[in-house]
Write a protein that holds these residues in place. Structure first.
Motif, short mmCIF file in Angstrom:
data_model
loop_
_atom_site.label_atom_id
_atom_site.label_comp_id
_atom_site.label_asym_id
_atom_site.label_seq_id
_atom_site.Cartn_x
_atom_site.Cartn_y
_atom_site.Cartn_z
N UNK A 36 0.77 3.79 -8.73
CA UNK A 36 1.22 3.64 -7.34
C UNK A 36 0.43 2.57 -6.61
N UNK A 37 -0.90 2.55 -6.80
CA UNK A 37 -1.72 1.53 -6.15
C UNK A 37 -1.41 0.15 -6.69
N UNK A 38 -1.20 0.02 -8.01
CA UNK A 38 -0.88 -1.28 -8.60
C UNK A 38 0.43 -1.82 -8.02
N UNK A 39 1.44 -0.97 -7.88
CA UNK A 39 2.71 -1.38 -7.29
C UNK A 39 2.54 -1.79 -5.83
N UNK A 40 1.67 -1.06 -5.12
CA UNK A 40 1.39 -1.38 -3.72
C UNK A 40 0.76 -2.76 -3.61
N UNK A 41 -0.24 -3.07 -4.45
CA UNK A 41 -0.85 -4.40 -4.45
C UNK A 41 0.20 -5.48 -4.69
N UNK A 42 1.04 -5.25 -5.71
CA UNK A 42 2.06 -6.26 -6.04
C UNK A 42 3.06 -6.44 -4.92
N UNK A 43 3.46 -5.33 -4.31
CA UNK A 43 4.43 -5.42 -3.21
C UNK A 43 3.86 -6.21 -2.03
N UNK A 44 2.54 -6.18 -1.86
CA UNK A 44 1.91 -6.94 -0.79
C UNK A 44 1.66 -8.40 -1.17
N UNK A 45 2.15 -8.82 -2.35
CA UNK A 45 2.07 -10.23 -2.74
C UNK A 45 0.90 -10.60 -3.61
N UNK A 46 0.10 -9.63 -4.06
CA UNK A 46 -1.04 -9.95 -4.91
C UNK A 46 -0.62 -9.93 -6.38
N UNK A 47 -1.22 -10.82 -7.16
CA UNK A 47 -1.00 -10.80 -8.60
C UNK A 47 -1.92 -9.76 -9.22
N UNK A 48 -1.34 -8.89 -10.06
CA UNK A 48 -2.06 -7.73 -10.56
C UNK A 48 -2.04 -7.71 -12.08
N UNK A 49 -3.21 -7.57 -12.69
CA UNK A 49 -3.31 -7.31 -14.13
C UNK A 49 -3.50 -5.81 -14.31
N UNK A 50 -2.78 -5.23 -15.27
CA UNK A 50 -2.89 -3.78 -15.50
C UNK A 50 -3.19 -3.51 -16.97
N UNK A 51 -3.81 -2.36 -17.20
CA UNK A 51 -4.04 -1.90 -18.56
C UNK A 51 -4.19 -0.39 -18.53
N UNK A 52 -4.18 0.20 -19.72
CA UNK A 52 -4.27 1.65 -19.84
C UNK A 52 -4.75 1.99 -21.23
N UNK A 53 -5.55 3.04 -21.36
CA UNK A 53 -6.06 3.40 -22.68
C UNK A 53 -4.90 3.72 -23.62
N UNK A 54 -3.89 4.45 -23.15
CA UNK A 54 -2.68 4.69 -23.95
C UNK A 54 -1.74 3.51 -23.67
N UNK A 55 -1.72 2.56 -24.57
CA UNK A 55 -1.03 1.29 -24.30
C UNK A 55 0.48 1.44 -24.18
N UNK A 56 1.06 2.54 -24.70
CA UNK A 56 2.50 2.70 -24.59
C UNK A 56 2.94 2.99 -23.15
N UNK A 57 1.99 3.18 -22.24
CA UNK A 57 2.34 3.36 -20.83
C UNK A 57 2.60 2.02 -20.14
#
Length: 465
Positions: free
Chosen positions: A16-37
Motif C-alpha cells: 500500500x505504501x509503495x503504491x502511494x509513493x508511485x501515485x504521488x509521482x515518485x519512482x519506486x524500487x520494490x522487492x520481497x523475500x518471497x519473490x513470487x509476490x
C-alpha cells in the motif's frame, strides 16, 4: 532511471505504501523475500504516475535506488529486522538511510540506531498509523532518526501523508527511538479509546436492553461535536451491520474475545518504568486479557452472580459526557508518558505537533486533537494537559456524567474498567491531600524506611508503639 525510494516487503502495508509513493509521482524500487509476490504487485502498480521496478535479489534492489539511498523496510520487527540490517548494510554507503516502518519496540530501535552510528548509515524508526487504507491513501507517520535522514525523506513523506486542512500528518518527532515510542503510545491510547467505546456499548446492551442498531444510531449522533472521531464513526457501522449468513446483527455473531499485538502492553510497561500512570490504558490491556478467558467467565457468571438490576440507567447525554471525559483523560495519560520519555531520553518531543499529526490518517483521529494541540501551546500548570484552561472546562462539564455512568454500572455489576480507571485517576489528581501518608507510615513501622514531614525537611521516623 534510478528510483527515489526502495520499499522492501510487499505485504498489506508495504504494498500500500509503495503504491502511494508511485501515485504521488515518485519512482519506486520494490522487492520481497518471497519473490513470487513481485510480479502480481507490478501488475497492480501499472498506470500509476511514478514508475515501479521489481527486483528479485537484495543487491539488484539496492543498486536500483539513487544515492544517498532511502529504503523503507516493511517486514516483521525483531529478529527479521536485525537479520535484514546485517544483510543489507554491506551493500549500503555513506548517507544511506534504513527505515523500519513496522511496530517495533523502541528499545530495539535505539539499539539499532546506536549500532549503525559510526557506519555512515542512518537508521530511522517510523511509526505508521491508519491501517492498509491509510497506507494507501494517506497515513499518519511518526519519524524518529537523524536530521539528515529526515531531510532526505521529508519530501516523499509529506507527499504520501494524510492531510488535515493541507497540513501533512507526518513529523520528525525526535532522534533514535522517538518515532516508534510515539507510535507505541498512540496505540496505547487507541486501546483505551476502543475499550471505552465497548464499555458504553455494553451499558446500553446489558443495562438498557438496547438492540445493536439503536446503539449504532446513538454513536452516529455523536459523529458531530466533541466526540467526532474515526472510531466513533466506525462504531456505528459495526453495530448496524447484518451478518449475511444468519441475518442477525453482525456484532451478535462475533465472539467476545479480543487479541492484542503488544503495543498497548508496551505502553503500560514503559509507563511503569518511567514512573507514570497509564491506568486507563492498563485497564484496556487487562480487559483484553480477561476477554480471552471465555469459558471461565461463562462458569463464573453462574457462581459469582451479578449486580442488582439496573436502577440507574444513564441517559444518552450522560454516556456521551462519560466517553468524552474518559477519552480526554486517556489521552492526557498518554501525553504524560510521552513527556516523561522525552525528558528521560532527551528527545524534546513537541506534544502540540504530535497531536496535530494524529488529526488525519491515524486510527485515533478525532475532533479533540485540535483542542489538545491548542492546550499544549498554552501555559500548562505542572506540564499537565488536563490543567489547561480549556481542558479544565471540559472536565468540569463532563466528569459529573462519568461519575454517574461508573456508579450506575458498578451497582448493576456492569464492568467498565477503563472508564473507572480514568475517573479514579482524575480524582487522584484532584485530591490535594492524598493517602500516601498512610503508606509511608506503614513502611516506616514495618521496615524503618523513614518518611518526609510536612513541617520540615529531611528523613524522619515515627514514634511507633
Amino acid at each position: 532511471m534510478a528510483a527515489d525510494i526502495g520499499v522492501y516487503g510487499l505485504g498489506t502495508m508495504g504494498s500500500a505504501l509503495a503504491l502511494n509513493f508511485a501515485e504521488q509521482g515518485f519512482d519506486v524500487a520494490v522487492s520481497n523475500r518471497e519473490t513470487d509476490w513481485i510480479g502480481p504487485f507490478l501488475k497492480e502498480a501499472e498506470g500509476l504516475e511514478g514508475s515501479v521496478s521489481g527486483h528479485e535479489t537484495l543487491a539488484e534492489f539496492v543498486d536500483a535506488i539513487k544515492t544517498p539511498r532511502t529504503i523503507l523496510f516493511m517486514i516483521p520487527s525483531g529478529a527479521p529486522m536485525d537479520a535484514m540490517i546485517k544483510e543489507v548494510r554491506v551493500l549500503l554507503g555513506e548517507g544511506d538511510t534504513i527505515i523500519d516502518g513496522g511496530n517495533a519496540d523502541f528499545n530495539d530501535t535505539r539499539a539499532r540506531n546506536e549500532a549503525l552510528d559510526d557506519t555512515g548509515i542512518h537508521f530511522v524508526g517510523m511509526g505508521v498509523s491508519g491501517g492498509a487504507e491509510g497506507a494507501r491513501n494517506g497515513p499518519s507517520m511518526m519519524v524518529g532518526g537523524s536530521d539528515h535522514a529526515w531531510d532526505q525523506f521529508r519530501p516523499m513523506a509529506e507527499a504520501i501523508a494524510a492531510k488535515f486542512e493541507g497540513d501533512p500528518c507526518v513529523a520528525h518527532v525526535g532522534p533514535d527511538g522517538a518515532g516508534h515510542f510515539v507510535k507505541t503510545v498512540h496505540n496505547g491510547i487507541e486501546y483505551a479509546d476502543m475499550q471505552m467505546i465497548a464499555e458504553v456499548y455494553g451499558v446500553q446492551r446489558d443495562m438498557a436492553g438496547m438492540p445493536p442498531s439503536e446503539i449504532g444510531a446513538m454513536f452516529g449522533r455523536w459523529t458531530d461535536g466533541p466526540l467526532a472521531s474515526y472510531l466513533v464513526e466506525i462504531s456505528q457501522s459495526v453495530l448496524e451491520a447484518v451478518d449475511g449468513e444468519t441475518g442477525k446483527p453482525m456484532i451478535d455473531v462475533i465472539l467476545d474475545a479480543a487479541g492484542q499485538k503488544g503495543t498497548g502492553r508496551w505502553t503500560v510497561v514503559e509507563a511503569l518504568k518511567l514512573g507514570q500512570s497509564a491506568s486507563a490504558i492498563e485497564a484496556a490491556v487487562g480487559a483484553r486479557g480477561w476477554s480471552s478467558q471465555k469459558a471461565t467467565r461463562v462458569d463464573a457468571q453462574e457462581l459469582l452472580g451479578h449486580g442488582t438490576p439496573a436502577e440507574m440507567l444513564p441517559t444518552e447525554d450522560e454516556l456521551a459526557g462519560a466517553l468524552l471525559a474518559g477519552r480526554i483523560l486517556a489521552h492526557a495519560q498518554g501525553f504524560r508518558v510521552l513527556a516523561a520519555a522525552s525528558e528521560q531520553f532527551e528527545w524534546s518531543l513537541d506534544m502540540a505537533r504530535i497531536a496535530e499529526i494524529w488529526r488525519a490518517g491515524c486510527i485515533i483521529r478525532s475532533a479533540l486533537l485540535d483542542e489538545f494541540a491548542d492546550a499544549f501551546r498554552t501555559e500548562l500548570p505542572h506540564g499537565h494537559m488536563i490543567l489547561a484552561p480549556a481542558m479544565v472546562e471540559r472536565m468540569r462539564a463532563s466528569v459529573p456524567s462519568l461519575r454517574r455512568v461508573v456508579a450506575a454500572a458498578a451497582l448493576a455489576g456492569q464492568p467498565v474498567p477503563a472508564l473507572s480507571a480514568a475517573l479514579s485517576w482524575h480524582d487522584s489528581m484532584a485530591q490535594g491531600r492524598g493517602t500516601a501518608d498512610m503508606i509511608q507510615g506503614l513502611r516506616d513501622f514495618f521496615g524503618n524506611h523513614g518518611f518526609e514531614r510536612v513541617d520540615r525537611e529531611g528523613s524522619h521516623h515515627g514514634s511507633w508503639a
